[in-house]
Design a protein around this motif. Structure first.
Motif, PDB file in Angstrom:
ATOM      1  N   PHE A  16     -10.981   7.705   8.567  1.00 18.01           N
ATOM      2  CA  PHE A  16      -9.573   7.349   8.679  1.00 18.01           C
ATOM      3  C   PHE A  16      -8.880   7.578   7.333  1.00 18.01           C
ATOM      4  N   GLU A  17      -9.548   7.208   6.235  1.00 16.63           N
ATOM      5  CA  GLU A  17      -9.013   7.467   4.897  1.00 16.63           C
ATOM      6  C   GLU A  17      -8.881   8.971   4.658  1.00 16.63           C
ATOM      7  N   ARG A  18      -9.896   9.723   5.038  1.00 21.62           N
ATOM      8  CA  ARG A  18      -9.844  11.185   4.869  1.00 21.62           C
ATOM      9  C   ARG A  18      -8.713  11.794   5.693  1.00 21.62           C
ATOM     10  N   LEU A  19      -8.489  11.275   6.896  1.00 20.17           N
ATOM     11  CA  LEU A  19      -7.403  11.768   7.741  1.00 20.17           C
ATOM     12  C   LEU A  19      -6.055  11.530   7.060  1.00 20.17           C
ATOM     13  N   ALA A  20      -5.846  10.331   6.537  1.00 16.96           N
ATOM     14  CA  ALA A  20      -4.593  10.038   5.825  1.00 16.96           C
ATOM     15  C   ALA A  20      -4.448  10.963   4.616  1.00 16.96           C
ATOM     16  N   GLY A  21      -5.535  11.141   3.866  1.00 17.90           N
ATOM     17  CA  GLY A  21      -5.503  12.043   2.718  1.00 17.90           C
ATOM     18  C   GLY A  21      -5.176  13.467   3.124  1.00 17.90           C
ATOM     19  N   PHE A  22      -5.764  13.910   4.226  1.00 16.29           N
ATOM     20  CA  PHE A  22      -5.522  15.263   4.736  1.00 16.29           C
ATOM     21  C   PHE A  22      -4.045  15.469   5.062  1.00 16.29           C
ATOM     22  N   GLY A  34     -11.059   7.226  -2.193  1.00 11.10           N
ATOM     23  CA  GLY A  34     -12.091   6.292  -2.638  1.00 11.10           C
ATOM     24  C   GLY A  34     -12.209   6.169  -4.145  1.00 11.10           C
ATOM     25  N   THR A  35     -11.100   6.167  -4.846  1.00 11.00           N
ATOM     26  CA  THR A  35     -11.093   6.073  -6.308  1.00 11.00           C
ATOM     27  C   THR A  35     -11.234   4.617  -6.749  1.00 11.00           C
ATOM     28  N   ASP A  47      -7.945   3.570  -1.478  1.00  9.74           N
ATOM     29  CA  ASP A  47      -8.380   4.433  -0.380  1.00  9.74           C
ATOM     30  C   ASP A  47      -7.955   5.874  -0.615  1.00  9.74           C
ATOM     31  N   VAL A  48      -6.664   6.081  -0.864  1.00  9.16           N
ATOM     32  CA  VAL A  48      -6.136   7.424  -1.119  1.00  9.16           C
ATOM     33  C   VAL A  48      -5.104   7.324  -2.236  1.00  9.16           C
ATOM     34  N   ILE A  49      -5.226   8.201  -3.218  1.00  7.91           N
ATOM     35  CA  ILE A  49      -4.185   8.358  -4.232  1.00  7.91           C
ATOM     36  C   ILE A  49      -3.598   9.743  -3.999  1.00  7.91           C
ATOM     37  N   THR A  56       3.333   9.084  -7.643  1.00 13.78           N
ATOM     38  CA  THR A  56       1.995   8.654  -7.261  1.00 13.78           C
ATOM     39  C   THR A  56       2.118   7.623  -6.151  1.00 13.78           C
ATOM     40  N   LEU A  57       1.436   7.881  -5.052  1.00 12.19           N
ATOM     41  CA  LEU A  57       1.411   6.960  -3.921  1.00 12.19           C
ATOM     42  C   LEU A  57      -0.003   6.404  -3.792  1.00 12.19           C
ATOM     43  N   LEU A  58      -0.102   5.098  -3.707  1.00 11.33           N
ATOM     44  CA  LEU A  58      -1.390   4.436  -3.496  1.00 11.33           C
ATOM     45  C   LEU A  58      -1.440   4.025  -2.034  1.00 11.33           C
ATOM     46  N   VAL A  59      -2.348   4.619  -1.290  1.00 11.72           N
ATOM     47  CA  VAL A  59      -2.395   4.439   0.152  1.00 11.72           C
ATOM     48  C   VAL A  59      -3.589   3.578   0.539  1.00 11.72           C
ATOM     49  N   GLU A  60      -3.308   2.479   1.188  1.00 12.11           N
ATOM     50  CA  GLU A  60      -4.335   1.602   1.752  1.00 12.11           C
ATOM     51  C   GLU A  60      -4.361   1.868   3.253  1.00 12.11           C
TER      52      GLU A  60
END
Length: 161
Positions: A16-22, A34-35, A47-49, A56-60
């Motif tokens: 789900f994190e990878r999908l948001a990052g994608f 995953g930083t 989860d995603v930067i 810069t967006l920090l995504v949970e």
């Protein structure tokens, strides 16, 4: 984009994190997933930067669904994510915008200044970010938050916490 919800619902939290990052990546953002940042023995994970044009967006990413107390848990997650954003800024000296991406549409769209974006609307949300050169703290979002505060007040307290 109902198909995107179905795909997201059947994935692990890492996917789900990878999908948001994608989705951010497809919109021209450089992403990391995953930083972990550490300072003075305090550790925070992101989860995603997503970075683009000095933003810069920090995504949970929250994959909850169907829980009676999901909304109160989401509010708690927002408060924790805001703290992580402040921690990130203190470690990196970058301004960072906290965002929560959810699996399903929530009753509220912004809480404590943090947008709650369902994954099926993430692409549209990212496109709308271009309209807010100074981040997402525009008057429109402030108005939206005021209208939602009353609705959020109707939520039953979480007996677990």
């Amino acid at each position: 984009m109902a198909g995107l919800d179905a795909v997201a619902e059947g994935t692990t939290w890492q996917n789900f994190e990878r999908l948001a990052g994608f989705i951010f990546e497809m919109n021209g953002f450089a992403i990391t997933v995953g930083t972990v940042k550490t300072r003075n023995r305090k550790r925070r994970q992101y989860d995603v930067i997503a970075r683009k044009n000095d933003r810069t967006l920090l995504v949970e990413c929250k994959q909850w669904s169907g829980s009676r107390y999901r909304l109160s848990a989401l509010k708690k997650a927002v408060i924790q994510h805001r703290e992580r954003a402040l921690f990130y800024e203190s470690v990196t000296n970058e301004n960072a915008v906290p965002i929560i991406v959810t699996l399903i549409e929530e009753e509220i769209r912004i809480f404590e200044g943090v947008p709650l974006v369902p994954v099926h609307r993430l692409n549209t949300f990212i496109g709308e970010l271009e309209n807010f050169p100074d981040g997402i703290s525009s008057g429109e979002f402030e108005d939206l938050e005021e209208g939602i505060t009353e609705q959020a007040g109707e939520v039953q307290p979480d007996p677990a916490g």
